[in-house]
Every structure is written in C-alpha cells, then in structure tokens.
Design an enzyme around this catalytic site. Structure first.
Site, PDB file in Angstrom:
ATOM      1  CG  HIS A 238      44.215  31.089  39.094  1.00 54.24           C
ATOM      2  ND1 HIS A 238      44.076  32.115  39.989  1.00 54.24           N
ATOM      3  CD2 HIS A 238      44.615  30.017  39.827  1.00 54.24           C
ATOM      4  CE1 HIS A 238      44.381  31.689  41.208  1.00 54.24           C
ATOM      5  NE2 HIS A 238      44.706  30.403  41.141  1.00 54.24           N
ATOM      6  CD  GLU A 239      44.239  26.283  38.692  1.00 54.71           C
ATOM      7  OE1 GLU A 239      45.353  25.970  39.160  1.00 54.71           O
ATOM      8  OE2 GLU A 239      43.266  26.600  39.396  1.00 54.71           O
TER       9      GLU A 239
ATOM     10  CG  HIS B 130      49.015  28.213  40.465  1.00 54.67           C
ATOM     11  ND1 HIS B 130      49.505  29.084  41.404  1.00 54.67           N
ATOM     12  CD2 HIS B 130      47.695  28.054  40.754  1.00 54.67           C
ATOM     13  CE1 HIS B 130      48.515  29.449  42.222  1.00 54.67           C
ATOM     14  NE2 HIS B 130      47.413  28.833  41.845  1.00 54.67           N
TER      15      HIS B 130
ATOM     16  CG  HIS C 282      46.825  31.804  45.517  1.00 55.48           C
ATOM     17  ND1 HIS C 282      46.652  30.644  46.218  1.00 55.48           N
ATOM     18  CD2 HIS C 282      46.388  31.548  44.259  1.00 55.48           C
ATOM     19  CE1 HIS C 282      46.119  29.729  45.428  1.00 55.48           C
ATOM     20  NE2 HIS C 282      45.951  30.237  44.229  1.00 55.48           N
TER      21      HIS C 282
ATOM     22  CE1 TYR D  35      42.136  31.176  44.795  1.00 59.45           C
ATOM     23  CE2 TYR D  35      42.530  30.635  47.082  1.00 59.45           C
ATOM     24  CZ  TYR D  35      42.469  30.258  45.755  1.00 59.45           C
ATOM     25  OH  TYR D  35      42.731  28.965  45.409  1.00 59.45           O
TER      26      TYR D  35
END
Ligand SMILES: [Zn+2]
Length: 310
Positions: free
Chosen positions: A207-208, A211, A217, A263
């Site tokens: 996930h990071e 980014h 998101h 999320y």
C-alpha cells in the site's frame, strides 16, 4: 503520456485541496518530504484530542475498540484490514498525514507535475527503477517482508525497487511513528515509514509503496459516490477531510472495491459498528483488503507507467 501526466496533476491538485490545515501551518515548507513537522505538531495534537473525545485516552486503541492490536497480532491478522492497521499505527505519530498515511508534500512543487516529474523515470530498458534504502533499524525478518512487497511489483509490473547506490532520488524506508509515505516521486530523499511494531505486513508495505508510485486512496475517486456511501455522521468530525473526493483521472478503470488502496469500512469511525464507508448497492461487499495489490491495482501501475513488459 498524456493520461499519466493528467492523473498525477490531478492527484496533486486533489492533495492541495485536502491540505488547508497544513497550508496554514507550513509557511517555510521548502524542505524535502518531512518538512514542517514541528509546525504541524499542534495540528496533530488537536486531532488527537478530538479522537480522545470518544472517551478513551489510550492512543493505541483501534477502531473496533480493541486494545490488543500490538499484543496479539497473530489472532488479529485474520480480521483486521490494512487501513485499520495503518490508522492504528499512525495514531501516535507526529507527522501530519493526508488521508491517514500520506505525508503532506510541499504542495507548491505540484506544478512540477505538469512535466511529469512526480512519476519515476523509465530506463532505456523499459523498466522503472526506484532506488531504496532500508534503515539499519530493521532486522532480517522485517527486511524480508519489505523486499517481498517490492517483489510483488517486480513480478507483475515494470517497476523495480533497487538498492540505492548513489542516485539522487530515492526512498528511505524507516521505522518511525506509523505507516506512511509521500505521494509520487518528490525529488531527493523521500521517507516511507513502516513502524516495526505495527506496519510490518506485506499488504501494508505494498500500500505504501503504491503511494510512492503516485496512487491515492480508492475511496476518494471522483466517481466514488456511485459505488460507496460515505456516512459522515459516523466520521470523527476533525478527520472528515479524509473523505473529500478528488477530481481524479481513473485511467478508464472501474471502481475497485478490492484495491489495496481502499480503506476499510470503519476508517476514521467514531466508534464500534459505526461504519464510515458503505458499499453500494451491496453493503456487504468486502472492502479494505489486506493481501496486497489487486489485479486492477496492477493494471493501473502498468497504464500509469506505460509498462511494455513486466
Ligand atoms: Zn494510504
């Protein structure tokens, strides 16, 4: 080329809209990535106080009201999604976050994105090399998890995370208070934090790292209102800005409930069972998965970086 440029531009524009708090506080923001931390302390402190309004002073509390997240990881692993873990791990951080885990950029640099400079550059061989350094604080197991997450990109896209030699732009992976990353390539050293106590999971690392590639998101997509309902009455008021829509270029890909960038249903919730995100029309559609890149996540990476090969 054009879709890539416009996506990144829009991402950054979206970010700047999401950052009024930081804009006001960060007047000297010319540093890289971790700028304005001191200036942001009071912003974060305010938020922390707000969160404690729900009657619990325990900063480690997670959104389901459980207090054992760090103590009993094995048991929790089966039903805690990525975003919940990230938000719990970031609860005590002194970094100002956008949507829970993105470090606020020096937004004045967003203009650079007109020239695609927030994407990582492609080598002549068609691969996108992203240099990284893993901090000395990480042990063997933690390095294995982090490098395993990087391997998921390498095996499915043209992205290659490579150990840094002397490159100017690189990702510095550290264990600070929380799981967070900058968005896209910021120039110079950029920090990606995976706190050893709360963030060492393959899905969180992916996930990071996503980014880092420039992806935001999923639930802030421009068309998200057709696919999820945001229950503002259940959102901690001071965190409502995390649910602002962005005028994103969605690369002509469908809304992806299964994205690693989506999320969970109780992100920023005021309490147990008070869901903040409800899928439409079927409220039971799973969101907030924790396994890693979805097939659409992979497709989008290939599109954004025009991967001709894996
Ligand atoms: Zn995130």
């Amino acid at each position: 080329m054009a879709p890539s440029a416009s996506l990144l531009l829009l991402l950054l524009l979206g970010l700047s809209q999401a950052l009024p708090l930081l804009e006001n506080k960060d007047r000297d923001g010319e540093n890289h990535g971790d700028e304005g931390k001191d200036a942001d302390h009071d912003v974060y402190d305010d938020e922390e106080k707000q969160q404690d309004h729900d009657g619990d002073n325990n900063g480690d509390e997670d959104k389901d009201g459980n207090h054992d997240v760090y103590d009993n990881e094995e048991e929790k692993e089966d039903h805690v999604d990525i975003s919940t873990r990230i938000l719990v791990a970031n609860n005590n951080s002194d970094v100002m976050f956008v949507e829970g885990d993105m470090v606020a950029p020096t937004s004045r640099n967003a203009m650079k994105c007109y020239y695609n400079s927030c994407l990582w550059r492609k080598s002549l061989n068609g691969l996108v090399m992203i240099p990284y350094v893993i901090g000395n604080e990480f042990g063997g197991y933690e390095r294995q998890v982090i490098q395993g997450a990087m391997g998921a990109f390498a095996s499915q896209t043209c992205i290659r995370f490579i150990p840094r030699t002397n490159e100017n732009d690189f990702v510095m992976i550290v264990s600070k208070t929380g799981c967070y990353s900058a968005l896209g390539r910021t120039g110079g050293m950029q920090e990606l934090s995976l706190n050893k106590a709360g963030c060492i999971y393959g899905g969180i690392a992916q996930h990071e790292l996503n980014h880092v590639l420039g992806f935001q998101h999923e639930q802030t997509r421009s068309d998200r209102d057709y696919y999820v309902r945001i229950n503002y009455e259940n959102i901690i008021p001071s965190t409502a800005y995390n649910f602002e829509k962005h005028d994103t270029n969605n690369l002509n890909t469908p809304y992806d409930y299964s994205s690693v960038m989506h999320y969970g249903r109780d992100a920023f919730s005021i309490g147990p069972g008070r869901y903040t995100i409800t899928p439409i029309p079927n409220p039971n559609t799973p969101i907030g998965q924790r396994n890693g890149l979805s097939s659409w996540d992979i497709t989008r990476i290939k599109m954004l970086y025009s991967c001709q090969q894996r």
